[in-house]
Design an enzyme around this catalytic site. Sequence first.
Site, PDB file in Angstrom:
ATOM      1  N   ASN A  42      -3.506  -8.971   1.425  1.00 18.02           N
ATOM      2  CA  ASN A  42      -2.504  -7.903   1.389  1.00 18.02           C
ATOM      3  C   ASN A  42      -1.478  -8.133   2.498  1.00 18.02           C
ATOM      4  OD1 ASN A  42      -4.686  -7.194   3.141  1.00 18.02           O
ATOM      5  ND2 ASN A  42      -4.178  -5.027   3.050  1.00 18.02           N
ATOM      6  N   CYS A  53      -0.548  -5.889  -2.568  1.00 18.32           N
ATOM      7  CA  CYS A  53      -2.009  -6.032  -2.522  1.00 18.32           C
ATOM      8  C   CYS A  53      -2.416  -7.504  -2.587  1.00 18.32           C
ATOM      9  CB  CYS A  53      -2.634  -5.326  -3.719  1.00 18.32           C
ATOM     10  SG  CYS A  53      -2.544  -3.538  -3.685  1.00 18.32           S
ATOM     11  N   GLU A  55      -4.641  -8.904  -4.482  1.00 16.43           N
ATOM     12  CA  GLU A  55      -4.812  -9.403  -5.850  1.00 16.43           C
ATOM     13  C   GLU A  55      -3.483  -9.872  -6.423  1.00 16.43           C
ATOM     14  OE1 GLU A  55      -5.855  -6.614  -4.508  1.00 16.43           O
ATOM     15  OE2 GLU A  55      -7.625  -5.789  -5.509  1.00 16.43           O
ATOM     16  N   CYS A  86      -6.608  -1.830  -7.402  1.00 15.37           N
ATOM     17  CA  CYS A  86      -5.846  -0.611  -7.688  1.00 15.37           C
ATOM     18  C   CYS A  86      -5.273  -0.690  -9.104  1.00 15.37           C
ATOM     19  CB  CYS A  86      -4.732  -0.421  -6.658  1.00 15.37           C
ATOM     20  SG  CYS A  86      -3.304  -1.497  -6.942  1.00 15.37           S
TER      21      CYS A  86
HETATM   22  N1  THU Z   1      -5.108  -3.059  -1.132  1.00 17.20           N
HETATM   23  C1  THU Z   1      -5.285  -4.288  -1.682  1.00 17.20           C
HETATM   24  O1  THU Z   1      -4.796  -5.293  -1.156  1.00 17.20           O
HETATM   25  N2  THU Z   1      -6.023  -4.380  -2.806  1.00 17.20           N
HETATM   26  C2  THU Z   1      -6.676  -3.343  -3.392  1.00 17.20           C
HETATM   27  O2  THU Z   1      -7.324  -3.518  -4.415  1.00 17.20           O
HETATM   28  C3  THU Z   1      -6.589  -1.998  -2.803  1.00 17.20           C
HETATM   29  C4  THU Z   1      -5.623  -1.840  -1.698  1.00 17.20           C
HETATM   30  C5  THU Z   1      -4.360  -2.959   0.119  1.00 17.20           C
HETATM   31  C6  THU Z   1      -3.028  -2.267   0.032  1.00 17.20           C
HETATM   32  C7  THU Z   1      -2.838  -1.824   1.460  1.00 17.20           C
HETATM   33  O3  THU Z   1      -2.308  -2.901   2.204  1.00 17.20           O
HETATM   34  C8  THU Z   1      -4.239  -1.547   1.946  1.00 17.20           C
HETATM   35  O4  THU Z   1      -5.106  -2.227   1.066  1.00 17.20           O
HETATM   36  C9  THU Z   1      -4.610  -0.084   2.011  1.00 17.20           C
HETATM   37  O5  THU Z   1      -4.346   0.553   0.812  1.00 17.20           O
END
Ligand code: THU
Length: 127
Positions: A42, A53, A55, A86
Amino acid sequence: MTDKELLEKAEEAMRYAYAPYSDFKVGAALLCTDGEVFTGCNVENSSYGASNCAERTAIFKAVSEGKRSFDSIAIVSSGGDETFPCGICRQVMGEFSPDIRIITRKKDGSPSVWLFKDIMPKFFSLE
Ligand code: THU
């Protein structure tokens, strides 16, 4: 590539997470159907909506290198519990590979496997 090995690659990718605002680090490793692996973390931004994110970082890296067919994606986080993708990341996965397997890491470190169609039924698609 085993599910455990893919989780290890996600763990390595999490080292590069840039998450100064949430302090929640995420790493992902995407296995293409041709066997190539792309990783992602992320990447947050002071304008929060500009954050990306782990992913989607991995998927966009892969798509930008010509890959569109994905077998599995492993996800780990600094949160301790199993981390699920998400809704936006699920939608992006479905665009390319609605048969993708999602691998999360249980508290004991072992892999847990989910099918996209079970965790994102009736997602929006032009097909
Ligand atoms: N986040 C991800 O990278 N992947 C997920 O599946 C859930 C959330 C990140 C977004 C943000 O940088 C942090 O986690 C908190 O939400």
